[in-house]
Design a protein around this motif. Structure first.
Motif, PDB file in Angstrom:
ATOM      1  N   GLU A 567       0.814  -1.256   0.106  1.00  0.00           N
ATOM      2  CA  GLU A 567       0.205   0.041   0.204  1.00  0.00           C
ATOM      3  C   GLU A 567       0.899   1.264  -0.007  1.00  0.00           C
ATOM      4  OE1 GLU A 567       0.625  -1.173   4.162  1.00  0.00           O
ATOM      5  OE2 GLU A 567       0.156  -2.184   2.335  1.00  0.00           O
ATOM      6  N   GLN A 568       2.099   1.117   0.428  1.00  0.00           N
ATOM      7  CA  GLN A 568       3.030   2.263   0.323  1.00  0.00           C
ATOM      8  C   GLN A 568       3.458   2.506  -1.055  1.00  0.00           C
ATOM      9  OE1 GLN A 568       4.034   4.058   3.287  1.00  0.00           O
ATOM     10  NE2 GLN A 568       2.767   2.521   4.477  1.00  0.00           N
ATOM     11  N   ARG A 569       2.857   2.064  -1.957  1.00  0.00           N
ATOM     12  CA  ARG A 569       3.218   2.364  -3.365  1.00  0.00           C
ATOM     13  C   ARG A 569       2.542   3.405  -3.770  1.00  0.00           C
ATOM     14  NH1 ARG A 569       6.959  -1.266  -5.115  1.00  0.00           N
ATOM     15  NH2 ARG A 569       6.973  -0.166  -7.339  1.00  0.00           N
ATOM     16  N   ILE A 570       1.309   3.938  -2.983  1.00  0.00           N
ATOM     17  CA  ILE A 570       0.533   5.026  -3.603  1.00  0.00           C
ATOM     18  C   ILE A 570       0.455   5.951  -2.309  1.00  0.00           C
ATOM     19  CG2 ILE A 570      -1.896   5.777  -4.100  1.00  0.00           C
ATOM     20  CD1 ILE A 570      -2.093   3.114  -5.242  1.00  0.00           C
ATOM     21  N   GLY A 571       0.703   7.336  -2.583  1.00  0.00           N
ATOM     22  CA  GLY A 571       0.764   8.535  -1.308  1.00  0.00           C
ATOM     23  C   GLY A 571      -0.345   9.445  -2.077  1.00  0.00           C
ATOM     24  N   ILE A 572      -0.927  10.108  -1.172  1.00  0.00           N
ATOM     25  CA  ILE A 572      -1.873  11.117  -1.870  1.00  0.00           C
ATOM     26  C   ILE A 572      -1.990  12.263  -0.465  1.00  0.00           C
ATOM     27  CG2 ILE A 572      -4.473  11.657  -2.169  1.00  0.00           C
ATOM     28  CD1 ILE A 572      -2.831   9.600  -4.068  1.00  0.00           C
ATOM     29  N   ASP A 598      -0.629   4.867   8.886  1.00  0.00           N
ATOM     30  CA  ASP A 598      -0.020   4.319   7.565  1.00  0.00           C
ATOM     31  C   ASP A 598       0.800   5.414   6.748  1.00  0.00           C
ATOM     32  OD1 ASP A 598      -1.168   1.808   8.531  1.00  0.00           O
ATOM     33  OD2 ASP A 598      -3.026   2.122   7.426  1.00  0.00           O
ATOM     34  N   ARG A 599       0.560   6.694   6.943  1.00  0.00           N
ATOM     35  CA  ARG A 599       0.959   7.559   6.159  1.00  0.00           C
ATOM     36  C   ARG A 599       0.896   7.453   4.606  1.00  0.00           C
ATOM     37  NH1 ARG A 599       7.179   8.516   8.384  1.00  0.00           N
ATOM     38  NH2 ARG A 599       7.013  10.265   6.749  1.00  0.00           N
ATOM     39  N   TYR A 622      -4.404  12.746  12.827  1.00  0.00           N
ATOM     40  CA  TYR A 622      -4.190  12.529  11.323  1.00  0.00           C
ATOM     41  C   TYR A 622      -3.176  13.394  11.009  1.00  0.00           C
ATOM     42  CZ  TYR A 622      -9.186  10.553  11.421  1.00  0.00           C
ATOM     43  OH  TYR A 622     -10.164   9.770  11.600  1.00  0.00           O
ATOM     44  N   SER A 623      -2.676  12.984   9.738  1.00  0.00           N
ATOM     45  CA  SER A 623      -1.278  13.606   9.073  1.00  0.00           C
ATOM     46  C   SER A 623      -1.717  15.012   8.360  1.00  0.00           C
ATOM     47  CB  SER A 623      -0.825  12.639   8.171  1.00  0.00           C
ATOM     48  OG  SER A 623       0.544  13.232   7.627  1.00  0.00           O
ATOM     49  N   VAL A 624      -1.481  16.039   8.824  1.00  0.00           N
ATOM     50  CA  VAL A 624      -2.019  17.214   8.338  1.00  0.00           C
ATOM     51  C   VAL A 624      -0.683  18.361   8.253  1.00  0.00           C
ATOM     52  CG1 VAL A 624      -2.664  17.999  10.413  1.00  0.00           C
ATOM     53  CG2 VAL A 624      -3.600  19.192   8.448  1.00  0.00           C
ATOM     54  N   PRO A 684       3.016  15.133  15.832  1.00  0.00           N
ATOM     55  CA  PRO A 684       2.326  14.792  14.463  1.00  0.00           C
ATOM     56  C   PRO A 684       2.616  13.196  14.005  1.00  0.00           C
ATOM     57  CG  PRO A 684       3.744  16.723  14.461  1.00  0.00           C
ATOM     58  CD  PRO A 684       4.056  16.093  15.676  1.00  0.00           C
ATOM     59  N   VAL A 685       2.101  12.650  13.052  1.00  0.00           N
ATOM     60  CA  VAL A 685       2.274  11.510  12.546  1.00  0.00           C
ATOM     61  C   VAL A 685       3.333  11.355  11.777  1.00  0.00           C
ATOM     62  CG1 VAL A 685       1.319   9.893  10.626  1.00  0.00           C
ATOM     63  CG2 VAL A 685      -0.334  11.046  11.966  1.00  0.00           C
ATOM     64  N   GLY A 686       4.191  10.352  12.042  1.00  0.00           N
ATOM     65  CA  GLY A 686       5.795  10.317  11.578  1.00  0.00           C
ATOM     66  C   GLY A 686       6.777  10.902  12.326  1.00  0.00           C
TER      67      GLY A 686
END
Length: 693
Positions: A567-572, A598-599, A622-624, A684-686
């Motif tokens: 799933e890491q092959r797509i990032g939006i 999951d980022r 959430y990642s913002v 933050p996420v990450g």
């Protein structure tokens, strides 16, 4: 760890998935961002052709003055909330202790419950001092005064003259500059970055110094950069092909008119004009410094953004766009398939057979056979007719790459008008600059978003960006393409690019925006006589946005079920100020089992705008991101001018934020909480295991 949906009244109770959809009329129904997150709205002065839904706090979900309780808070705290508020958390509340949760990766972090109405003033402004809120109110009220906004550039110049640059700069720091710009340089913006970070919000850095020029000067520079060296504008005045295929080529020719000035009615996007190769080198250095600043402050979670028109001569992008369209026409003629080359899925044998049926000669020249052999195929069929990798990596010339056989004579002919040696060198310089930027980004682990631009540049920008993804997105998504969802072709383009990434085995990154050039695009299409590329209504664009977002998330979910990290092959990046779009994304994340950590999905808004969306998202885990401009105060005035103009165009949206600010000021006054400096303890996420500098 299941995502939890929560509704608060006198007691906590579980509600159905429909709670996620929130009230039918969002309190944050403001537009999305394009390029550097640019809002797209009904434009100022009544010139818009879209009807943007109005917003009214009275029609939104009723919310008490208390904030969403932290996870694990007592029943007494929860009972203090009145009425029903739609809320959500991606974490398990049963495992929360005093508002802290342990993530799936074993990190402890503070997380609030997210109020999906985005009307909770305490959650929106808990990161703001009372002065910050008052300043925002003053700035937003000034943006509501039309004469001030219409003449803001002149007024700022008068202010500089009367007050002097130093005193005027101090005034701006207390108002517009302080609201929309983080600081003067990479060191002075760090306190802003750290403060947002402590409330779960990350940063996208951009050096926002812009050239302050008149519309007349801008048009002169535009034509200088858009017309090839060997030709003049007069060569393009009369295109006698009305109603034919050649009529479509008009959009890729330079044209003298108001709508062909790239600054025309564009307040949400920065415009770069070609001043020579030295200016492009300077722009590249600026992008590199931004990437270094992001790497220094974000540790592998950060973004930067670039524009391709800043790195080379625009006429070359126009010519390359024209070649791409002509090549598509040639492919359709040979294969019998409409549309893009990659979607036809024509096998090598089938294409050669169709080619032989089309030609009017018996023997191929060796060059023709080489051309057939150099096409890019896989087991599904043809991907490219030309050697893009050869163009990028092997120093091939444009005139040598974009050649096809003449179906009548058998001779190889160029699809591109002959370029001078200087133009070939300029194109090679542009490619080298683009690759230098992305190589630095990959080395420093910084993601870079390539901004979308006008449709007459976009075929070239889009194709170059996809080839850079193929080259640099081998281990993770470093290069992100931008999809303007106000374009009728947006979903089609997105699906084909996802297909290419899968077939050629590279990571795919996308920023979804609505778009920033609506009036300019429509005016140019009408004037030159080609089809309007823009969706007919605001609602159609929102539907397109959600369709594109859903397609990406559906594919993420399918890859996640494989259990191997695919799933890491797509990032939006969901670059949007629209409350309904944010709610839709969160809803689909829950339905598809996509978690913030999951980022895979992140959100983005402008600094100083829509804090009622950004900060509650960050505080909920959430990642913002906030788009963070910086630069010397007297050199970012054109940027501030654009911010004022786009805020004046979204007055109905500003009313929502202003009402929330007034409610928060009233709450603080009633509770004697006007003083004090906010200090956050969110992560933050990450960043769960990283300290910010």
């Amino acid at each position: 760890m299941a995502t939890q949906r929560i509704a608060f009244s006198s007691q906590r109770s579980s509600k159905s998935l429909s709670l996620l959809r929130g009230p039918p009329s969002s309190t944050a129904n403001s537009p999305c961002l394009s390029s550097h997150f640019r809002p797209l709205l009904a434009t100022p002065h009544g010139a818009a052709t879209w009807s943007v839904p109005s917003t009214n706090l009275a029609t939104s979900t009723s919310v008490s003055s208390a904030p969403p309780p932290p996870l694990g808070s007592s029943d007494l705290d929860q009972q203090q909330r009145t009425k029903s508020t739609h809320a959500i958390t991606p974490y398990n509340t049963e495992e929360a202790v005093d508002g802290y949760v342990v993530t799936a990766k074993g990190y402890k972090k503070k997380v609030d419950i997210l109020d999906l109405s985005f009307a909770d003033h305490r959650a929106a402004f808990k990161s703001k001092s009372t002065w910050d809120i008052i300043r925002a109110l003053v700035v937003f009220n000034l943006c509501s005064v039309r004469p001030l906004v219409e003449h803001n550039a002149k007024l700022m110049k008068i202010g500089q003259t009367i007050m002097g640059k130093k005193l005027f700069g101090q005034l701006m720091k207390g108002t517009f500059y302080g609201q929309f710009v983080a600081g003067e340089d990479q060191e002075r913006i760090k306190p802003v970055i750290r403060h947002m970070h402590s409330y779960g919000v990350k940063s996208i850095l951009d050096y926002s110094v812009e050239e302050d020029i008149s519309d007349e000067k801008a048009q002169e520079k535009e034509l200088k950069g858009a017309v090839p060296e060997k030709e003049t504008l007069e060569d393009f005045k009369d295109l006698e092909n009305k109603g034919t295929y050649e009529d479509q080529i008009k959009r890729y020719k330079p044209h003298r008119s108001a709508v062909s000035n790239r600054k025309y009615k564009v307040s949400g996007a920065r415009t770069y004009f070609y001043e020579g190769e030295a200016s492009c080198e300077k722009n590249m250095e600026t992008f590199l410094r931004c990437i270094e600043a992001v790497a220094d402050s974000t540790h592998g979670t950060g973004f930067s953004a670039i524009k391709v028109t800043a790195l080379g001569r625009p006429s070359l992008l126009l010519q390359l766009s024209e070649v791409i369209v002509r090549a598509r026409r040639f492919y359709q003629n040979v294969s019998g398939h409409d549309g893009f080359v990659i979607e036809g899925k024509v096998s090598k044998e089938a294409f050669e057979q169709r080619f032989k049926q089309k030609v009017n000669y018996d023997k191929y020249e060796p060059e023709v056979q080489d051309w057939l052999g150099n096409m890019t195929f896989d087991k599904k069929g043809l991907i490219h007719m030309f050697s893009w990798s050869g163009l990028i990596d092997s120093q091939l010339l444009l005139k040598d790459v974009f050649r096809v056989p003449n179906l009548k004579t058998g001779h190889m002919v160029s699809l591109m008008d002959a370029l001078t040696d200087e133009e070939e060198e300029q194109f090679r310089n542009m490619l080298n600059r683009i690759q230098t930027v992305f190589q630095a980004a990959k080395d420093l682990d910084v993601r870079v978003m390539v901004d979308a631009e006008q449709t007459y540049f976009q075929p070239a920008i889009h194709r170059l960006t996809m080839e850079m993804q193929k080259k640099f997105n081998t281990e993770k998504a470093i290069v992100f393409n931008t999809y303007q969802c106000y374009l009728k072709i947006a979903y089609h383009s997105l699906v084909l690019d996802l297909e290419q990434a899968q077939r050629q085995n590279f990571y795919f990154g996308a920023k979804l925006v609505r778009g920033a050039y609506m009036e300019q695009e429509r005016g140019r299409a009408k004037q030159l006589g080609y089809e309007d590329p823009i969706n007919p209504t605001y609602e159609a664009t929102s539907d397109m946005y959600h369709r594109c977002l859903n397609e990406c998330m559906r594919r993420m979910s399918e890859l996640k079920q494989l259990g191997d990290g695919s799933e890491q092959r797509i990032g939006i990046m969901v670059a949007s100020h629209n409350g309904d779009t944010i709610r839709y994304a969160i809803q689909r994340m829950e339905e598809l089992g996509i978690k913030p950590e999951d980022r895979l999905i992140c959100f983005g808004q402008l600094l100083g705008m829509c804090d009622n969306i950004s900060f509650p998202l960050g505080q909920a885990g959430y990642s913002v991101y906030k788009y963070v401009p910086y630069g010397p105060v007297n050199e970012v005035l054109p940027y501030l001018s654009r911010r004022a103009q786009e805020n004046q165009g979204m007055l109905s949206k500003l009313k929502v934020e202003k009402k929330l600010m007034m409610k928060e000021l009233l709450r603080r006054t009633m509770r004697l909480q006007l003083l004090g400096k906010p200090q956050g303890d969110y992560v933050p996420v990450g960043f769960e295991d990283v300290k910010v500098k």
